[in-house]
Every structure is written in C-alpha cells, then in structure tokens.
Write a protein that holds these residues in place. Structure first.
Motif, mmCIF file in Angstrom:
data_model
loop_
_atom_site.group_PDB
_atom_site.id
_atom_site.type_symbol
_atom_site.label_atom_id
_atom_site.label_comp_id
_atom_site.label_asym_id
_atom_site.label_seq_id
_atom_site.Cartn_x
_atom_site.Cartn_y
_atom_site.Cartn_z
ATOM 1 N N THR A 51 0.859 -1.178 0.000
ATOM 2 C CA THR A 51 0.000 0.000 0.000
ATOM 3 C C THR A 51 0.896 1.230 0.000
ATOM 4 N N ASP A 52 0.625 2.163 -0.932
ATOM 5 C CA ASP A 52 1.491 3.317 -1.116
ATOM 6 C C ASP A 52 1.080 4.526 -0.285
ATOM 7 N N ALA A 53 -0.204 4.608 0.082
ATOM 8 C CA ALA A 53 -0.700 5.705 0.915
ATOM 9 C C ALA A 53 -2.011 5.269 1.548
ATOM 10 N N MET A 54 -2.400 5.966 2.614
ATOM 11 C CA MET A 54 -3.637 5.639 3.326
ATOM 12 C C MET A 54 -4.427 6.904 3.598
ATOM 13 N N ILE A 55 -5.751 6.758 3.559
ATOM 14 C CA ILE A 55 -6.670 7.809 3.954
ATOM 15 C C ILE A 55 -7.511 7.199 5.076
ATOM 16 N N VAL A 56 -7.396 7.761 6.279
ATOM 17 C CA VAL A 56 -7.981 7.127 7.456
ATOM 18 C C VAL A 56 -8.898 8.103 8.182
ATOM 19 N N ASP A 57 -10.150 7.700 8.385
ATOM 20 C CA ASP A 57 -11.102 8.468 9.193
ATOM 21 C C ASP A 57 -10.688 8.338 10.657
ATOM 22 N N VAL A 58 -11.068 9.294 11.486
ATOM 23 C CA VAL A 58 -10.724 9.234 12.902
ATOM 24 C C VAL A 58 -11.800 8.505 13.703
ATOM 25 N N ASN A 59 -13.035 8.953 13.583
ATOM 26 C CA ASN A 59 -14.124 8.406 14.401
ATOM 27 C C ASN A 59 -14.761 7.197 13.732
ATOM 28 N N PRO A 82 2.721 7.687 3.430
ATOM 29 C CA PRO A 82 1.852 8.833 3.693
ATOM 30 C C PRO A 82 0.488 8.378 4.236
ATOM 31 N N ILE A 83 0.064 9.001 5.332
ATOM 32 C CA ILE A 83 -1.247 8.722 5.916
ATOM 33 C C ILE A 83 -1.998 10.041 6.049
ATOM 34 N N PHE A 84 -3.104 10.143 5.332
ATOM 35 C CA PHE A 84 -3.960 11.321 5.380
ATOM 36 C C PHE A 84 -5.112 11.034 6.341
ATOM 37 N N TRP A 106 -3.755 16.337 7.334
ATOM 38 C CA TRP A 106 -5.058 16.424 7.983
ATOM 39 C C TRP A 106 -6.040 17.029 7.001
ATOM 40 N N ILE A 107 -7.129 16.325 6.691
ATOM 41 C CA ILE A 107 -8.117 16.810 5.736
ATOM 42 C C ILE A 107 -9.482 16.794 6.412
ATOM 43 N N VAL A 108 -10.172 17.942 6.373
ATOM 44 C CA VAL A 108 -11.469 18.064 7.022
ATOM 45 C C VAL A 108 -12.581 17.790 6.020
ATOM 46 N N LYS A 109 -13.544 16.942 6.452
ATOM 47 C CA LYS A 109 -14.718 16.637 5.625
ATOM 48 C C LYS A 109 -15.655 17.841 5.634
ATOM 49 N N LEU A 116 -7.728 16.134 -2.700
ATOM 50 C CA LEU A 116 -7.151 14.945 -2.080
ATOM 51 C C LEU A 116 -6.224 14.231 -3.054
ATOM 52 N N VAL A 117 -6.666 14.091 -4.297
ATOM 53 C CA VAL A 117 -5.841 13.445 -5.324
ATOM 54 C C VAL A 117 -4.551 14.243 -5.542
ATOM 55 N N ALA A 118 -4.663 15.566 -5.560
ATOM 56 C CA ALA A 118 -3.457 16.396 -5.713
ATOM 57 C C ALA A 118 -2.504 16.170 -4.540
#
Length: 126
Positions: A51-59, A82-84, A106-109, A116-118
């Motif tokens: 896995t090259d990168a991750m996007i992980v929700d907190v809650n 990289p973990i977003f 850190w990315i806010v919904k 995100l792709v950028a």
C-alpha cells in the motif's frame, strides 16, 4: 498524470464516503482498497499487495483512526507511508493527536476529491 498504479487504502466507517473517495481516486488512476474500521484496515494491510498511501477516518467503531495510525507506524514497512487523516474534527487538540499518532496530513470533511488526489500525487512524488 495518473496514479501510476499506486495503491491507496481508504478506511472509513461510512460506505458512502468510501464509495465517493474510491470513485474519485480510481478516476485519477490509482488503485483503491477499502476497510470499514481501523481493525479491518490493519487486516487489509497484511493481506494486500504493498500500500502506497492511506486515507484514514478518525471516528470509527471497533478501532478508531488514531489507534490504527499508531499501529501502522509501528510496522517497519509502513514507517514512512503517507497517511492522510480524513475527519470532521478540525480543532487543535484533534490535529495534535493525529500528528502525534503519525499522520502525514489532515483533511477536514467534506473533502474535494480533486484536492485529495493532488495531495496524494504530491506525497507520492508523481
């Protein structure tokens, strides 16, 4: 410029959010794997190709994103992946906890998938 077959793990308890992210990220040329919570995310990491990168929700139920990130960072092969963090929480305490757990960004919904792709492309150097 596509995702050059880079694999992205999306971990979020919302099927809708996972679908939205998967569609946008795949359209940009990345491969996407998914998990509905942190515990399942760890399982997917062990069973999937690199896995090259991750996007992980907190809650999330079962295991939250902070705990998942801490456990991922303890694995040598993911020490610099990289973990977003993707969350509705933008307060300084939440950001500080995410950074101390090992989050790269850190990315806010709600998130604009194009941004995100950028960010993924920049983090992966493509």
């Amino acid at each position: 410029m596509g995702g050059a077959n880079k694999q992205i793990l999306v971990v979020d308890d919302s099927a809708y959010v996972r679908k939205q992210l998967r569609e946008g990220i795949e359209q940009a040329g990345f491969l996407v794997i998914e998990a509905e919570n942190g515990e399942r995310g760890l399982d997917v990491l062990e069973q999937s190709p690199p896995t090259d990168a991750m996007i992980v929700d907190v809650n999330m139920p079962v295991m939250d994103g902070y705990e998942m990130i801490r456990r991922v960072r303890a694995m040598r092969k993911f020490a610099t992946t990289p973990i977003f963090v993707l969350t509705t929480e933008a307060g300084p305490a939440a950001v500080k906890e995410g950074k101390s757990a090992g989050a790269s960004a850190w990315i806010v919904k709600p998130v604009k998938v194009e941004l995100l792709v950028a960010g993924l492309r920049k983090a992966l150097g493509i």
